[in-house]
Design a protein around this motif. Structure first.
Motif, PDB file in Angstrom:
ATOM      1  N   GLY A 273      -1.039  43.849  -4.246  1.00  0.00           N
ATOM      2  CA  GLY A 273      -0.273  42.826  -4.160  1.00  0.00           C
ATOM      3  C   GLY A 273      -0.324  41.882  -4.376  1.00  0.00           C
ATOM      4  N   VAL A 274      -0.463  40.870  -3.513  1.00  0.00           N
ATOM      5  CA  VAL A 274      -0.172  39.757  -4.045  1.00  0.00           C
ATOM      6  C   VAL A 274      -1.406  38.544  -4.455  1.00  0.00           C
ATOM      7  N   THR A 275      -1.719  37.284  -5.109  1.00  0.00           N
ATOM      8  CA  THR A 275      -2.599  36.454  -5.810  1.00  0.00           C
ATOM      9  C   THR A 275      -3.760  36.078  -4.457  1.00  0.00           C
ATOM     10  N   GLU A 276      -4.551  36.067  -4.166  1.00  0.00           N
ATOM     11  CA  GLU A 276      -5.247  35.358  -2.857  1.00  0.00           C
ATOM     12  C   GLU A 276      -6.204  34.814  -3.770  1.00  0.00           C
ATOM     13  N   MET A 277      -6.638  32.914  -3.968  1.00  0.00           N
ATOM     14  CA  MET A 277      -7.788  32.778  -4.655  1.00  0.00           C
ATOM     15  C   MET A 277      -8.698  32.263  -3.408  1.00  0.00           C
ATOM     16  N   LYS A 278     -10.147  32.878  -3.247  1.00  0.00           N
ATOM     17  CA  LYS A 278     -11.549  33.154  -2.375  1.00  0.00           C
ATOM     18  C   LYS A 278     -11.888  31.847  -2.778  1.00  0.00           C
ATOM     19  N   GLY A 279     -12.948  31.133  -1.849  1.00  0.00           N
ATOM     20  CA  GLY A 279     -14.021  30.500  -2.209  1.00  0.00           C
ATOM     21  C   GLY A 279     -13.491  29.418  -2.270  1.00  0.00           C
ATOM     22  N   SER A 280     -14.913  28.155  -2.765  1.00  0.00           N
ATOM     23  CA  SER A 280     -14.251  27.038  -3.207  1.00  0.00           C
ATOM     24  C   SER A 280     -15.036  26.105  -4.713  1.00  0.00           C
ATOM     25  N   TRP A 281     -14.904  25.426  -5.241  1.00  0.00           N
ATOM     26  CA  TRP A 281     -15.035  24.841  -6.743  1.00  0.00           C
ATOM     27  C   TRP A 281     -16.557  24.220  -6.848  1.00  0.00           C
ATOM     28  N   PHE A 282     -16.709  23.635  -8.182  1.00  0.00           N
ATOM     29  CA  PHE A 282     -18.299  23.114  -8.641  1.00  0.00           C
ATOM     30  C   PHE A 282     -18.121  22.212  -8.533  1.00  0.00           C
ATOM     31  N   ILE A 283     -17.674  21.749  -7.696  1.00  0.00           N
ATOM     32  CA  ILE A 283     -17.641  19.391  -7.040  1.00  0.00           C
ATOM     33  C   ILE A 283     -17.165  19.412  -5.963  1.00  0.00           C
ATOM     34  N   TRP A 284     -17.291  20.222  -4.923  1.00  0.00           N
ATOM     35  CA  TRP A 284     -16.840  20.604  -3.431  1.00  0.00           C
ATOM     36  C   TRP A 284     -17.723  19.558  -2.658  1.00  0.00           C
ATOM     37  N   ASP A 285     -19.285  19.572  -2.963  1.00  0.00           N
ATOM     38  CA  ASP A 285     -20.073  17.715  -2.100  1.00  0.00           C
ATOM     39  C   ASP A 285     -19.236  17.181  -1.915  1.00  0.00           C
ATOM     40  N   LYS A 286     -17.837  17.066  -3.368  1.00  0.00           N
ATOM     41  CA  LYS A 286     -17.708  15.508  -3.852  1.00  0.00           C
ATOM     42  C   LYS A 286     -16.514  15.722  -3.083  1.00  0.00           C
ATOM     43  N   TYR A 287     -15.330  16.748  -3.274  1.00  0.00           N
ATOM     44  CA  TYR A 287     -14.267  17.014  -2.964  1.00  0.00           C
ATOM     45  C   TYR A 287     -13.887  17.675  -2.494  1.00  0.00           C
ATOM     46  N   GLN A 288     -13.569  18.318  -1.166  1.00  0.00           N
ATOM     47  CA  GLN A 288     -13.111  19.219  -0.704  1.00  0.00           C
ATOM     48  C   GLN A 288     -11.340  19.167  -0.054  1.00  0.00           C
ATOM     49  N   ALA A 289     -11.456  19.959  -0.991  1.00  0.00           N
ATOM     50  CA  ALA A 289      -9.219  20.219  -1.344  1.00  0.00           C
ATOM     51  C   ALA A 289      -8.513  20.705  -0.204  1.00  0.00           C
ATOM     52  N   HIS A 290      -9.394  21.566   0.697  1.00  0.00           N
ATOM     53  CA  HIS A 290      -8.662  23.211   1.668  1.00  0.00           C
ATOM     54  C   HIS A 290     -10.020  23.497   2.355  1.00  0.00           C
ATOM     55  N   PRO A 291      -9.369  23.802   3.449  1.00  0.00           N
ATOM     56  CA  PRO A 291     -11.402  24.725   3.983  1.00  0.00           C
ATOM     57  C   PRO A 291     -12.039  25.463   3.171  1.00  0.00           C
ATOM     58  N   ASP A 292     -12.819  26.040   3.269  1.00  0.00           N
ATOM     59  CA  ASP A 292     -13.190  27.391   2.406  1.00  0.00           C
ATOM     60  C   ASP A 292     -14.174  27.934   3.283  1.00  0.00           C
ATOM     61  N   TRP A 293     -14.174  28.247   4.562  1.00  0.00           N
ATOM     62  CA  TRP A 293     -15.487  28.808   5.505  1.00  0.00           C
ATOM     63  C   TRP A 293     -14.804  30.267   4.744  1.00  0.00           C
ATOM     64  N   CYS A 294     -15.393  31.252   5.566  1.00  0.00           N
ATOM     65  CA  CYS A 294     -15.833  32.829   5.322  1.00  0.00           C
ATOM     66  C   CYS A 294     -14.275  33.186   5.234  1.00  0.00           C
ATOM     67  N   ARG A 295     -13.483  33.743   6.500  1.00  0.00           N
ATOM     68  CA  ARG A 295     -12.495  34.520   6.100  1.00  0.00           C
ATOM     69  C   ARG A 295     -11.396  33.909   6.305  1.00  0.00           C
ATOM     70  N   TRP A 296     -11.402  32.853   6.316  1.00  0.00           N
ATOM     71  CA  TRP A 296      -9.771  31.514   6.292  1.00  0.00           C
ATOM     72  C   TRP A 296      -9.492  32.102   4.191  1.00  0.00           C
ATOM     73  N   ARG A 297      -7.946  32.218   4.750  1.00  0.00           N
ATOM     74  CA  ARG A 297      -6.784  32.995   3.824  1.00  0.00           C
ATOM     75  C   ARG A 297      -6.438  31.631   3.195  1.00  0.00           C
ATOM     76  N   ALA A 298      -6.373  31.705   1.956  1.00  0.00           N
ATOM     77  CA  ALA A 298      -5.460  29.845   1.836  1.00  0.00           C
ATOM     78  C   ALA A 298      -3.817  30.490   1.377  1.00  0.00           C
ATOM     79  N   PRO A 299      -3.292  29.438   1.150  1.00  0.00           N
ATOM     80  CA  PRO A 299      -2.178  29.611   1.192  1.00  0.00           C
ATOM     81  C   PRO A 299      -1.806  29.460  -0.074  1.00  0.00           C
ATOM     82  N   PHE A 300      -0.205  30.241  -0.918  1.00  0.00           N
ATOM     83  CA  PHE A 300      -0.031  30.728  -1.740  1.00  0.00           C
ATOM     84  C   PHE A 300       0.475  30.481  -2.904  1.00  0.00           C
ATOM     85  N   TRP A 301      -0.728  29.606  -3.709  1.00  0.00           N
ATOM     86  CA  TRP A 301      -0.906  28.463  -4.375  1.00  0.00           C
ATOM     87  C   TRP A 301      -0.812  29.416  -5.449  1.00  0.00           C
ATOM     88  N   HIS A 302       0.405  29.144  -6.932  1.00  0.00           N
ATOM     89  CA  HIS A 302       0.326  29.511  -7.737  1.00  0.00           C
ATOM     90  C   HIS A 302       0.359  30.526  -7.053  1.00  0.00           C
TER      91      HIS A 302
END
Length: 326
Positions: A273-302
């Motif tokens: 199907g299409v791309t889905e980017m899961k989880g968060s990344w290595f600076i998340w304690d400093k900068y939370q760009a979006h939700p990252d709870w387990c079953r959250w589905r992200a917008p269709f970024w890139h």
């Protein structure tokens, strides 16, 4: 005795890989390939295919060695593991999944591990504890590498189940027609019960999320953004109820979001199907760009089809694989 010997070999390989800084991406990848083949016992044909995918990319690896500054070494990671590497090398899981460092996907409320029909990598690729995750990977390349090592890319609901600690039936709202509508319906369903791999509320300091973004990193370029990740599994408390690590922090991860039932990797589809980017990344304690709870589905970024040659890649985007159990 055999497990102890294999753990000793693995530790020696990790320490060797964590020694002198590689000067080029090619040198770093050569060490990665040797480690991958030794730990996962890949055949010469499998390794050749993996190397071809990396070579075609020109960017895939554990970060640009010229600018990447990891906040922790593999040696420091090993010292943090309460039972050493052997504590992650579960013989039962290996029998179920057919490979080391994989976790069965099932619902503990109604099933046993042996009821699992699929498994997921415990760690981000290369799926070796205390090793830096591979990044600068397109979704297509992630799917190709997973296939090369005898696995497949995960469907979104599989990653979500691994994170939440219980695999639930696929929930894609196919009839709504668009990624945005499917995402909204899914998030509305699971929002009231949101959770993280480690518990019911977000916590700082528990996952690989307190690294630094390179000062020169503006637009996300390869020559300006270091992949300043931690070794995988370095935070033993950042694990789900199914025994899967780094689902928050470190590298974000490519998954397959099917738009129709015949695009589900878990049902054998190769067109996906299409791309889905899961989880968060290595600076998340400093900068939370979006939700990252387990079953959250992200917008269709890139967003693209998973197998598009132009699917997205960047310095904090990697993947992990799943495997269907025959």
């Amino acid at each position: 005795m055999i497990r102890l010997l294999m753990s000793a070999i693995l530790i020696a390989g990790l320490l060797q890989a964590g020694g002198a800084r590689a000067e080029t991406l090619q040198q770093a990848n050569a060490a990665l390939f040797a480690q991958l083949q030794k730990v996962h016992r890949l055949s010469a044909a499998q390794m050749e295919r993996v190397q071809q995918i990396f070579a075609r990319s020109g960017y895939m690896g554990q970060g640009n060695p010229a600018i990447t500054r990891h906040p922790m070494t593999p040696e420091q990671c090993l010292s943090r593991l309460p039972g050493g590497i052997a504590s992650y090398d579960h013989a039962r899981n290996a029998r179920i999944c057919g490979d080391r460092f994989m976790a069965p996907l099932y619902d503990p409320r109604t099933q046993k591990p042996t009821d699992a029909k699929a498994c997921i990598d415990m760690f981000e690729f290369p799926n070796i504890p205390c090793t830096y995750p591979v990044v600068w990977t397109k979704a297509r390349e992630a799917a190709e590498v997973c296939a090369a090592v005898g696995k497949r890319i995960c469907d979104a609901h599989e990653w979500e189940g691994a994170c939440a600690g219980a695999l639930e039936p696929p929930d894609y709202f196919f009839g709504l027609g668009s990624v945005a509508a499917m995402r909204s319906a899914h998030n509305a369903k699971y929002g009231p019960t949101k959770s993280w791999a480690y518990g019911p509320s977000f916590q700082r300091g528990i996952c690989a999320q307190n690294s630094q973004k390179s000062a020169s990193c503006g637009g996300g370029g390869y020559n300006s953004c270091g992949s300043n990740t931690y070794p995988t599994g370095a935070f033993p408390d950042c694990t789900s109820g199914l025994g899967v690590y780094d689902l928050h922090g470190n590298a974000a991860e490519h998954m397959n979001l099917p738009m129709a039932p015949d695009q589900m990797a878990s049902r054998g589809s190769t067109k996906l199907g299409v791309t889905e980017m899961k989880g968060s990344w290595f600076i998340w304690d400093k900068y939370q760009a979006h939700p990252d709870w387990c079953r959250w589905r992200a917008p269709f970024w890139h967003g693209t089809r998973v197998m598009s040659p132009s699917s997205h890649e960047n310095y904090h985007l990697g993947f992990r694989c799943c495997k269907t159990i025959e």
